[in-house]
Design a protein around this motif. Structure first.
Motif, short mmCIF file in Angstrom:
data_model
loop_
_atom_site.label_atom_id
_atom_site.label_comp_id
_atom_site.label_asym_id
_atom_site.label_seq_id
_atom_site.Cartn_x
_atom_site.Cartn_y
_atom_site.Cartn_z
N PRO A 99 -1.50 5.73 -47.63
CA PRO A 99 -1.12 4.67 -48.45
C PRO A 99 -2.01 3.54 -48.59
CG PRO A 99 -0.28 4.47 -46.26
CD PRO A 99 -1.11 5.80 -46.39
N LYS A 100 -2.01 2.64 -49.59
CA LYS A 100 -2.94 1.28 -49.88
C LYS A 100 -2.71 0.69 -48.38
CE LYS A 100 -4.78 1.90 -53.80
NZ LYS A 100 -4.64 0.71 -55.04
N ILE A 101 -3.86 0.33 -48.46
CA ILE A 101 -4.02 -0.63 -46.94
C ILE A 101 -3.84 -1.94 -47.11
CG2 ILE A 101 -5.84 -1.28 -45.42
CD1 ILE A 101 -7.18 1.62 -45.73
N ILE A 102 -3.38 -2.48 -46.31
CA ILE A 102 -3.12 -4.09 -46.23
C ILE A 102 -3.95 -4.53 -44.94
CG2 ILE A 102 -1.66 -6.10 -45.85
CD1 ILE A 102 0.48 -4.55 -47.17
N LEU A 110 -1.07 1.14 -41.42
CA LEU A 110 -1.84 0.84 -42.74
C LEU A 110 -1.23 -0.14 -43.27
CD1 LEU A 110 -3.27 4.28 -43.78
CD2 LEU A 110 -4.66 2.61 -42.15
N ARG A 111 -0.08 -0.39 -43.31
CA ARG A 111 0.44 -1.49 -44.07
C ARG A 111 2.13 -1.75 -43.72
NH1 ARG A 111 0.13 -0.83 -49.64
NH2 ARG A 111 2.02 -1.88 -50.21
N GLY A 112 2.75 -1.03 -43.36
CA GLY A 112 4.28 -1.29 -42.84
C GLY A 112 4.20 -2.61 -41.94
N ASN A 113 3.44 -2.55 -40.92
CA ASN A 113 3.69 -3.31 -39.76
C ASN A 113 3.07 -4.76 -40.47
OD1 ASN A 113 4.84 -1.32 -37.88
ND2 ASN A 113 2.70 -0.91 -37.15
N ALA A 114 1.98 -4.73 -41.19
CA ALA A 114 1.39 -6.10 -41.78
C ALA A 114 2.62 -6.61 -42.80
CB ALA A 114 0.33 -5.66 -42.53
N ILE A 115 3.29 -5.69 -43.33
CA ILE A 115 4.37 -6.42 -44.35
C ILE A 115 5.35 -7.08 -43.32
CG2 ILE A 115 6.04 -5.60 -45.69
CD1 ILE A 115 4.11 -3.46 -46.96
N ARG A 116 5.62 -6.30 -42.31
CA ARG A 116 7.00 -6.86 -41.56
C ARG A 116 6.48 -7.95 -40.60
NH1 ARG A 116 8.08 -5.40 -36.35
NH2 ARG A 116 6.47 -3.47 -36.62
N MET A 117 5.32 -8.03 -40.28
CA MET A 117 4.69 -9.24 -39.58
C MET A 117 4.64 -10.28 -40.26
SD MET A 117 1.03 -9.25 -37.59
CE MET A 117 -0.15 -9.58 -39.04
#
Length: 413
Positions: A12-15, A390-397
């Motif tokens: 997935p695209k990275i955050i 790669l992205r989901g935890n950053a989105i939630r955080m």
């Protein structure tokens, strides 16, 4: 390790939750109120002298015969930019402590439109950027003598960050704001001012006492933590935000500090776990930037063991009602870019606690090869775990407006 049985993971695209920005020369001329500009930071181009690592800090002098460098001059002090903090595009052996001008840097260091282009070639969708001239948590302004101007500078930086750096990025550049570290009431006001316009991230010192500020155990910062909890503002702590790096021998080369840099994050996290802050503010979120994560399993094991065996004489019997790891899994995020040992222990590190970074444009940056580096780390994991890291935890955080219909259920909220 959590394995991907199909062995065919679509990355997935990275955050990235830890990148950096080089401030443009016009920042304070454009964003600082006119009455303060004469006393505010000014861009300067001049030669740079020898760099020395003294007492945990780099000291610089202006040398007319030295390498031409872009600096900031503020209250009679000079703050240069160096190649190591604008290293992308240089060969590895040219990533030195020499000075650098913005013209020599890759434009993505300071131009938001160019940054988005560099993110596109690096498989990165969104990025959270720490400051450079103000230092990682605004120490430059905290050390200033004229606090009226310093407060105006903090606000000017935040206005530039929100409106110019992030403003036209379509949410891909995520605002990270400063606080006036020297006054907790002013800090609370700045948290609320920025939260009202959608900011959900603030940078803070990993160990405030190293800056001559009250400790997190003192209760002094509780209004700040309360404001962050109430507004959903994540407290981001970058290694070195205590204005010092771990060292061994006083004459050791900088490579020693670079190797030991994770110690700052480990010390700070242990401080918080035994402080009672996470007990009093159960919705507060902490994020450790550039601290890596391979050390976390043992740190949690040791903290829990100390809590079980030594909490009476250790002073936390009545302060910490549950094992310290409880609060880590509930409220703390780590981040990494090269840490295969941490990936091997991802179940203990926490599949809901780990986030990813590219460190652009610093010497450690994985740009432009971040996709390959990420794939080498998460390629053996289940797809849902790789997505979170790669992205989901950053989105939630950070409460980001991405993937709202795809976000996996989290065990930690």
């Amino acid at each position: 390790m959590l394995t991907n049985q199909s062995n065919s993971l679509e990355l997935p695209k990275i955050i990235s939750v830890d990148d950096h920005v080089i401030e443009p020369a016009h920042l304070f001329e454009r964003w600082l109120p006119s009455k303060y500009r004469g006393r505010g930071p000014k861009p300067v181009t001049a030669g740079i002298g020898d760099l020395q690592y003294v007492g945990g800090k780099y000291r610089h002098t202006v040398d007319p015969d030295g390498q031409v460098t872009d600096w900031w001059e503020y209250e009679g002090q000079f703050f240069p930019y160096k190649r190591v903090i604008a290293a992308v595009g240089f060969d590895r052996d040219d990533m030195t402590l020499e000075g650098i001008t913005r013209r020599e840097m890759r434009p993505g260091c300071w131009d938001p439109a160019e940054r988005l282009k560099d993110m596109d070639v690096n498989h990165v969708e969104a990025s959270l950027c720490f400051p450079t001239f103000p230092r990682f948590c605004g120490q430059t302004f905290a050390e200033a003598h004229d606090k009226e101007v310093a407060l105006a500078c903090v606000r000017a930086y935040n206005d530039w960050m929100v409106e110019e750096w992030c403003g036209d990025s379509g949410g891909r550049l995520i605002p990270l704001c400063l606080i006036p570290l020297w006054d907790v009431d002013l800090a609370v006001a700045e948290i609320r001012r920025n939260a009202a316009r959608g900011v959900r991230a603030v940078t803070f010192s990993e160990i405030p006492t190293c800056l001559g500020l009250p400790s997190i155990h003192s209760g002094y910062w509780d209004p700040f933590f309360a404001a962050c909890e109430e507004t959903g503002t994540v407290v981001n702590m970058h290694i070195g935000s205590s204005s010092q790096m771990p060292a061994a021998s006083p004459d050791a080369p900088p490579a020693v500090q670079a190797t030991l840099s994770f110690n700052n994050a480990m010390a700070s996290m242990t401080d918080f776990l035994f402080s009672g802050v996470l007990v009093r503010f159960p919705q507060l979120k902490l994020a450790y930037s550039e601290g890596q994560m391979g050390w976390i399993p043992y740190a949690l094991e040791r903290a829990d063991d100390v809590w079980r065996e030594h909490r009476a004489w250790g002073g936390v019997r009545d302060l910490i009602p549950e094992p310290p790891s409880t609060y880590y899994y509930r409220q703390i995020y780590c981040c990494f870019f090269r840490d295969k040992h941490g990936i091997d222990a991802i179940e203990t590190v926490g599949v809901d606690n780990a986030t990813f970074e590219t460190d652009y444009p610093h010497v450690d940056s994985t740009w432009p090869h971040t996709q390959e580096v990420a794939a080498a780390h998460v390629g053996g994991l289940r797809g849902d775990v790789a997505y979170k890291i790669l992205r989901g935890n950053a989105i939630r955080m950070l409460g980001l407006p991405f993937d709202r219909d795809q976000r996996p259920t989290s065990a930690t909220g």
